[in-house]
Scaffold this active site. Structure first.
Site, PDB file in Angstrom:
ATOM      1  N   CYS A  52       0.841  -1.203   0.000  1.00 33.20           N
ATOM      2  CA  CYS A  52       0.000   0.000   0.000  1.00 33.20           C
ATOM      3  C   CYS A  52       0.878   1.257   0.000  1.00 33.20           C
ATOM      4  O   CYS A  52       1.651   1.464  -0.927  1.00 33.20           O
ATOM      5  CB  CYS A  52      -0.991  -0.032   1.161  1.00 33.20           C
ATOM      6  SG  CYS A  52      -2.312   1.183   0.993  1.00 33.20           S
ATOM      7  N   HIS A  93      -3.864  -4.565  -0.292  1.00 36.53           N
ATOM      8  CA  HIS A  93      -3.461  -5.165   0.979  1.00 36.53           C
ATOM      9  C   HIS A  93      -3.575  -6.681   0.874  1.00 36.53           C
ATOM     10  O   HIS A  93      -4.651  -7.227   1.113  1.00 36.53           O
ATOM     11  CB  HIS A  93      -4.366  -4.662   2.112  1.00 36.53           C
ATOM     12  CG  HIS A  93      -4.060  -3.274   2.544  1.00 36.53           C
ATOM     13  ND1 HIS A  93      -3.075  -2.983   3.454  1.00 36.53           N
ATOM     14  CD2 HIS A  93      -4.579  -2.088   2.178  1.00 36.53           C
ATOM     15  CE1 HIS A  93      -3.007  -1.682   3.644  1.00 36.53           C
ATOM     16  NE2 HIS A  93      -3.912  -1.107   2.881  1.00 36.53           N
ATOM     17  N   GLU A 106      -2.628  -8.833   2.914  1.00 36.20           N
ATOM     18  CA  GLU A 106      -2.966  -9.382   4.236  1.00 36.20           C
ATOM     19  C   GLU A 106      -4.436  -9.161   4.575  1.00 36.20           C
ATOM     20  O   GLU A 106      -4.909  -9.631   5.601  1.00 36.20           O
ATOM     21  CB  GLU A 106      -2.050  -8.763   5.307  1.00 36.20           C
ATOM     22  CG  GLU A 106      -2.416  -7.366   5.796  1.00 36.20           C
ATOM     23  CD  GLU A 106      -2.061  -6.236   4.831  1.00 36.20           C
ATOM     24  OE1 GLU A 106      -1.728  -6.508   3.658  1.00 36.20           O
ATOM     25  OE2 GLU A 106      -2.128  -5.054   5.262  1.00 36.20           O
TER      26      GLU A 106
END
Lengths: 218, 251
Positions: free
Chosen positions: A87, A191, A193
């Site tokens: 990001c 993202h 994750e």
């Protein structure tokens, strides 16, 4: 967060600009040993570096500098250590950003960061499919669109000087850089994750490249 | 793509509304439910903390930490956040966003301070609105619809976005719990007035309602609680219906 494991040892840089819990757990789930690093010394001897980040470009560079990470990141990138920016972490790899015009970026990847010039709502918040360039090692080799669809939260996007540094694009009323990199340095605007199974799979592929020494962008 | 977001009510760290997953071990465990919704294709989750006593609010921090470690989709914490310190605590524990409702109405500067400090992208302003009898728009309500504010919802939405809200979570109090469909007029008015994404809430009953929130209401995301928890529809069924109606979703 440090645990014993057989996978690569990854330094997760903590410069107080993002929550590290999810990124750390995702890396661990994919077999990495995570070392949360608040100073360059904490990252010594690690196999790879993850640079997370949310917030503003200028504030992030300021904090990176305060934690002595600016020189370290430039050095590790030059030395061939795999680096993954996430990001804002991707944006920081570039020369600078419209968001904070007076702030110099890391300058590891040549190019600038621009506000999304789109008729759609900004910030771009949500899931978008990434169109990966052929042969990019981070890209899934099979599966459907959902395996290439990731969660984005951003108002700015990178514009690399060299089009070859663009590894993948996505669309938000305008096509923008979703992943970029060269050599051992890569970054994703989304993202991983926070991108469910598609994102975890991407982290797994990146760690696979770290393990084999082939963590190259393309 | 348009996001589909289940909302879970949490009291002292436990999910309170009935959840009809037959094969779940502990229907009250928010983390287990969150993982289940993730597997079903939920794009995000919202946890609404309804814990009444301030002393027990630490339970939400523990929940946030566990969720961030085990569930890899974004999640928002709403309910009872009053100060920058409250916001910082849940973000530091691993929440991706916070939803501010009455605190934002009482102290609009809080939206600005929080957006500057933590970034616009993690500040959601939640607006509970009820159509005014005199036709002059929609009234913003607090305390679950019990307290009028004198604010008009479309104007407040525009102001909240101007002050730095990265998203607006818009609930129609007229429609909430009725299952007759979203208030698409309210949604469209707010979507036109504010340049940030709008999450539609309140009134989902049929599968068609979800697409309507987008096609007529111009919403960027749809949120529902009971239709998911009561097992009326799965997230997958909602997404399939939206796709049939031409709304782009992640599947």
């Amino acid at each position: 967060m440090t645990q014993a494991g057989a996978g690569p040892v990854v330094a997760l840089l903590d410069y107080e600009m993002s929550n590290l819990r999810s990124a750390g757990k995702a890396l661990e789930r994919l077999g990495a040993t995570v070392r949360v690093a608040a100073r360059p010394g904490d990252a010594r001897g690690c196999d790879a570096v993850v640079l997370p980040g949310v917030g503003r470009f200028g504030a992030a560079m300021e904090r990176l500098a305060r934690h002595d990470f600016v020189a370290m990141l430039r050095h590790e990138a030059a030395a061939g250590t795999p680096v993954l920016g996430i990001c804002l972490g991707l944006q920081l790899l570039f020369d600078g950003s419209e968001e904070s015009p007076d702030t110099e970026g890391l300058g590891i990847l040549p190019g600038r960061v621009q506000r999304l010039r789109t008729g759609r709502k900004v910030p771009h918040i949500g899931w978008s499919e990434v169109h990966w360039r052929d042969g990019v090692s981070l890209a899934p080799t099979d599966g459907g669109p959902s395996d290439r669809t990731y969660y984005f939260v951003h108002s700015y996007a990178c514009v690399p000087d060299d089009p070859d540094d663009v590894l993948g694009t996505a669309d938000h009323g305008v096509s923008f850089t979703a992943a970029a990199g060269r050599g051992c340095v890569t970054g994703v605007q989304f993202h991983p994750e926070k991108s469910s199974t598609a994102g975890l799979a991407l982290i797994g592929r990146w760690l696979g490249g770290v393990r084999t020494g082939e963590a190259v962008a393309a | 793509m348009i996001r589909v977001i289940p909302c879970l009510d949490v009291d002292r760290g436990r999910v309170v509304k009935g959840v009809n997953f037959v094969d779940i071990r502990d229907a009250g465990d928010p983390v287990e439910l969150a993982a289940r919704y993730d597997a079903e294709g939920a794009d995000e989750l919202v946890f609404l903390d309804i814990t009444a006593t301030h002393e027990e609010r630490d339970t939400i921090i523990h929940l946030v930490e566990r969720t961030a470690e085990e569930v890899f989709i974004p999640f928002t914490i709403g309910g009872g956040l009053r100060s920058e310190d409250d916001i910082r605590a849940v973000l530091a524990a691993g929440a991706d966003k916070v939803s501010l409702n009455s605190a934002a109405v009482r102290d609009p500067d809080l939206v600005e301070r929080a957006a500057l400090r933590f970034g616009d992208q993690c500040i959601v302003v939640a607006i509970d609105a009820k159509r005014r009898a005199d036709g002059s728009g929609w009234e913003v309500y607090l305390a679950g619809g019990r307290k009028e504010t004198g604010l008009e919802a479309v104007a407040w939405a525009a102001e909240a976005a101007r002050r730095g809200a990265g998203e607006l979570l818009v609930t129609s109090m007229d429609r909430d719990g009725t299952q007759v469909g979203f208030d698409t007029e309210l949604l469209a008015a707010i979507s036109d007035a504010a340049p940030v994404p709008v999450i539609a809430s309140g009134g989902a009953g049929t599968l068609e309602h979800f697409a309507e929130a987008v096609t007529r209401g111009k919403a960027d995301a749809v949120l529902a609680a009971s239709v998911f928890h009561d097992g009326v529809y799965t997230v997958g069924e909602v997404k399939a219906a939206m796709a049939r109606d031409g709304v782009p979703v992640r599947r």
